[in-house]
Design a protein around this motif. Structure first.
Motif, PDB file in Angstrom:
ATOM      1  N   VAL A  74      27.103   1.544  39.980  1.00 43.49           N
ATOM      2  CA  VAL A  74      26.184   2.818  39.253  1.00 43.49           C
ATOM      3  C   VAL A  74      26.569   2.728  37.661  1.00 43.49           C
ATOM      4  N   ARG A  75      25.713   2.807  37.029  1.00 42.44           N
ATOM      5  CA  ARG A  75      26.023   2.701  35.467  1.00 42.44           C
ATOM      6  C   ARG A  75      26.245   3.982  35.013  1.00 42.44           C
ATOM      7  N   ILE A  76      26.875   4.047  33.731  1.00 34.50           N
ATOM      8  CA  ILE A  76      27.028   5.182  32.929  1.00 34.50           C
ATOM      9  C   ILE A  76      25.718   5.322  32.269  1.00 34.50           C
TER      10      ILE A  76
ATOM     11  N   PRO B 258      29.278  -8.692  28.451  1.00 41.59           N
ATOM     12  CA  PRO B 258      30.704  -8.633  28.870  1.00 41.59           C
ATOM     13  C   PRO B 258      31.031  -8.750  30.341  1.00 41.59           C
ATOM     14  N   GLU B 259      30.877  -9.750  30.677  1.00 46.73           N
ATOM     15  CA  GLU B 259      31.294  -9.916  32.119  1.00 46.73           C
ATOM     16  C   GLU B 259      32.797 -10.340  32.397  1.00 46.73           C
ATOM     17  N   GLY B 260      33.588 -10.671  31.112  1.00 49.11           N
ATOM     18  CA  GLY B 260      34.897 -11.016  31.267  1.00 49.11           C
ATOM     19  C   GLY B 260      35.312 -12.445  31.293  1.00 49.11           C
TER      20      GLY B 260
ATOM     21  N   PRO C 114      22.238 -10.871  33.257  1.00 47.52           N
ATOM     22  CA  PRO C 114      21.191 -10.446  32.154  1.00 47.52           C
ATOM     23  C   PRO C 114      21.534  -8.767  32.212  1.00 47.52           C
ATOM     24  N   GLN C 115      22.872  -8.491  32.210  1.00 49.44           N
ATOM     25  CA  GLN C 115      23.366  -7.115  32.679  1.00 49.44           C
ATOM     26  C   GLN C 115      22.681  -6.149  31.455  1.00 49.44           C
ATOM     27  N   LEU C 116      22.916  -6.545  30.223  1.00 51.18           N
ATOM     28  CA  LEU C 116      22.570  -5.421  29.278  1.00 51.18           C
ATOM     29  C   LEU C 116      20.983  -5.444  29.371  1.00 51.18           C
ATOM     30  N   PHE C 117      19.954  -6.478  29.428  1.00 49.28           N
ATOM     31  CA  PHE C 117      18.790  -6.367  29.536  1.00 49.28           C
ATOM     32  C   PHE C 117      18.274  -5.341  30.929  1.00 49.28           C
ATOM     33  N   LYS C 118      18.882  -5.795  31.715  1.00 56.07           N
ATOM     34  CA  LYS C 118      18.281  -5.004  32.943  1.00 56.07           C
ATOM     35  C   LYS C 118      18.645  -3.526  32.663  1.00 56.07           C
ATOM     36  N   GLN C 119      19.631  -3.026  32.127  1.00 54.24           N
ATOM     37  CA  GLN C 119      19.621  -1.751  31.818  1.00 54.24           C
ATOM     38  C   GLN C 119      18.875  -1.130  30.934  1.00 54.24           C
TER      39      GLN C 119
HETATM   40  N1  ASP Z   1      26.319  -7.967  35.913  1.00 55.81           N
HETATM   41  C1  ASP Z   1      27.083  -8.083  37.020  1.00 55.81           C
HETATM   42  C2  ASP Z   1      27.445  -9.413  37.493  1.00 55.81           C
HETATM   43  O1  ASP Z   1      26.546 -10.329  37.105  1.00 55.81           O
HETATM   44  C3  ASP Z   1      26.446  -7.325  38.311  1.00 55.81           C
HETATM   45  C4  ASP Z   1      25.999  -5.954  38.135  1.00 55.81           C
HETATM   46  O2  ASP Z   1      26.902  -5.143  37.769  1.00 55.81           O
HETATM   47  O3  ASP Z   1      24.871  -5.796  38.390  1.00 55.81           O
HETATM   48  O4  ASP Z   1      28.375  -9.703  38.026  1.00 55.81           O
END
Ligand code: ASP
Length: 582
Positions: A483-485, A165-167, A189-194
């Protein structure tokens, strides 16, 4: 096959016998029996003196053996790094003949971009792209080294995934083994890095390819590369320090010095002073607050929730009445009800179409607040605050923005972004400013309530800040992060406020929510666009100039003809049918 690169030769090599390989960039006859051939390879050019009878045409690939010697006095070319020498007594072997190129490969000829992309392999031979791509490789290398120095581990994440979900809109890939099902290509890679943080990897980085199906612009391609970062047991300040180190290392590689970062700006301050969340601070013309001055004005147009102005030094001298009228029209196209211009005359009085509606103290107040002097132009917009900032922010850029390669590198962080960027008129719910995993600001968290509690009023929602931050360079947004939830009850509440029901949340991000049940460390991250950083470091307006094989503005690749059709058999295998265009 060769002993040297062309561009490396110089006076120290005089007397050496060398063998070079490259392309014939230019050939000039020298008398009846000799020819000068400029030989080009990755490193540059050198002049070779060859037998005039040799059949050497533009872009032939040749191997030349000869002896380096000083050019005869008076024939040196100081514009060329190898211009003091030439290679004489050459024997030439043609490795590959070439048809005449469809456009001259000289740096100085402007070529239609479609042609350049259609024959990108020829365009790549030109100095500009050679230089930009070398610079890009140096930036990538500096960024990697900086991240590794800081204890980050490079990790590759998959390309065939469920949606992120990056919009933006996803690119999707149909599955053959599960017809009717689709992978999405990663918007990041948002979800995978989390997940890798839950997996205990602690510090992750990757120069990741991301794909977003959105309209292309000078600073946007369907596919782009970003330095993607995530770390555990850190706060926003730590992340900004890690990333600052990486971009400074990149800048230093290119410019030889480390620029300093400007002080952080809060989102609110950036919007108030520059009318933009990615302020270009290379020039002044900041937005000046005039609202209190008109609190009880009799001039209706200025009796608005917000009145602000910008001042263009000597703008009134430079701009004709017609240009001022055009500015007014432009401001209207950006959504303003109107734009008031004022000219400060040499006697200090103010000339403006609305001067007669304002009293003496109001006119004086505008001059004082903006610091306007004789010859300056003052532009005033009165309206709702967001609109005033938006229109004046754009006008400021329009009137004052320097070319991309001027004014040095001005890096800064914009912090404390709002959590929500507005209220959706259809659903009545808030619209997230970032992805839904962004942690609210600790001071604003309590105001959002907990799961199942009533939705707070709009002003509380819109006033809530997040722990999100952007990196800005010369008015370009290089990247963002947050910062993530990591706490389930906070995540549930945010989903609830965004109108994402438990079932939808489970369907879309269930794997992440599940992972968080098994011990999620506090974590935070960031990503910045490599293409944008490289373009700015190279002084290029368009990221296509720093990408080896980019797409056109309309998303086409004139070289490979992508996107193209696929044949019936492939469609059948994938369980797809193409509907006629309506
Ligand atoms: N996933 C975000 C982006 O690609 C960056 C982030 O929140 O780390 O814009």
């Amino acid at each position: 096959m060769r002993s040297d690169y062309c561009g490396d030769l110089g006076v120290d090599d005089v007397g050496r016998k060398v063998t070079l390989c490259g392309w014939v960039a230019r050939r000039r006859e020298h008398g009846a029996s000799l020819a000068f051939v400029d030989l080009r390879d990755r490193s540059g050019f050198v002049q070779c003196v060859v037998d005039g009878a040799a059949d050497l045409r533009s872009e032939y690939v040749v191997r030349v053996t000869g002896t380096v010697r000083l050019r005869p006095e008076g024939t040196e070319n100081p514009a060329l790094p190898t211009g003091a020498v030439e290679v004489g007594q050459c024997t030439v072997e043609v490795l590959s003949a070439a048809e005449p190129p469809p456009f001259p490969l000289s740096e100085h000829v402007d070529v239609d971009e479609n042609q350049r992309l259609r024959y990108r392999y020829l365009d790549l031979r030109r100095e500009r792209l050679q230089r930009n791509l070398r610079l890009r490789a140096a930036v990538n290398s500096a960024v990697r080294t900086a991240m590794e120095r800081q204890g980050f581990l490079e990790l590759e994440t998959p390309l065939l995934i469920a949606s992120t979900p990056e919009g933006a809109r996803d690119f999707v890939v149909p599955s053959r083994l599960k017809p009717g099902s689709f992978y999405a290509l990663p918007q990041s890679p948002q979800l995978f890095k989390q997940l890798s943080m839950v997996g205990g990897l602690d510090r992750y980085y990757q120069i990741a390819r991301c794909l977003r199906d959105e309209d292309l612009r000078a600073d946007r391609q369907f596919e782009f590369s970003q330095l993607d970062v995530e770390a555990s047991f850190v706060d926003a300040v730590d992340i900004r320090r890690f990333v600052t180190e990486a971009v400074l290392a990149a800048a230093e590689t290119v410019t030889g010095e480390r620029p300093s970062f400007l002080p952080d700006l809060t989102w609110h301050e950036a919007m108030e002073r520059f009318g933009s969340d990615k302020p270009d601070v290379r020039f002044g013309m900041e937005l000046v607050e005039l609202t209190p001055l008109f609190a009880s004005t009799t001039f209706n147009a200025f009796r608005a929730p917000c009145v602000k102005a910008i001042r263009e030094p000597q703008g009134a001298v430079q701009r004709s009445r017609k240009q001022l009228d055009d500015l007014v029209e432009q401001a209207k196209r950006w959504g303003a009800k109107g734009l008031v211009w004022m000219r400060v005359e040499s006697d200090g009085t103010v000339a403006s179409p609305v001067a007669k509606f304002l009293d003496e103290s109001e006119l004086r107040g505008i001059v004082e607040a903006t610091g306007a002097e004789a010859g300056d132009l003052v532009l005033v917009v009165a309206d709702e605050r967001p609109l005033v900032r938006h229109v004046l922010g754009l006008l400021r850029l329009n009137l004052g923005r320097p070319p991309v390669n001027e004014g040095g590198l001005h890096f800064l962080w914009v912090v404390d972004f709002p959590l929500f960027e507005g209220i959706d008129p259809e659903t009545g719910g808030p619209v997230p400013a970032h992805h839904p995993f962004t942690m609210p600001h600790p001071d604003d968290l309590a105001g959002l309530g907990g799961p199942g509690e009533p939705v707070p009023p709009a002003d509380v929602l819109l006033g809530a800040r997040s722990q999100a931050y952007d990196l800005v360079l010369n008015g370009w947004e290089l990247g963002s992060g947050s910062v993530r939830i990591h706490r389930r009850e906070v995540q549930s509440r945010i989903f609830e406020l965004l109108g994402i029901g438990a079932e939808e949340a489970q369907r879309k991000f269930g794997f992440l929510l599940d992972a968080f049940r098994y011990g999620a460390p506090p974590h935070a991250g960031f990503a910045f666009g490599i293409d944008r950083l490289v373009a700015l470091l190279a002084g290029e307006e368009n990221i296509r100039e720093v990408i080896a094989f980019p797409k056109t503005q309309s998303g086409q690749d004139p070289l490979t003809n992508a996107p193209g059709e696929i044949d019936e058999r492939q469609l059948r295998e994938l369980g797809l049918r193409v509907l006629p265009r309506t």
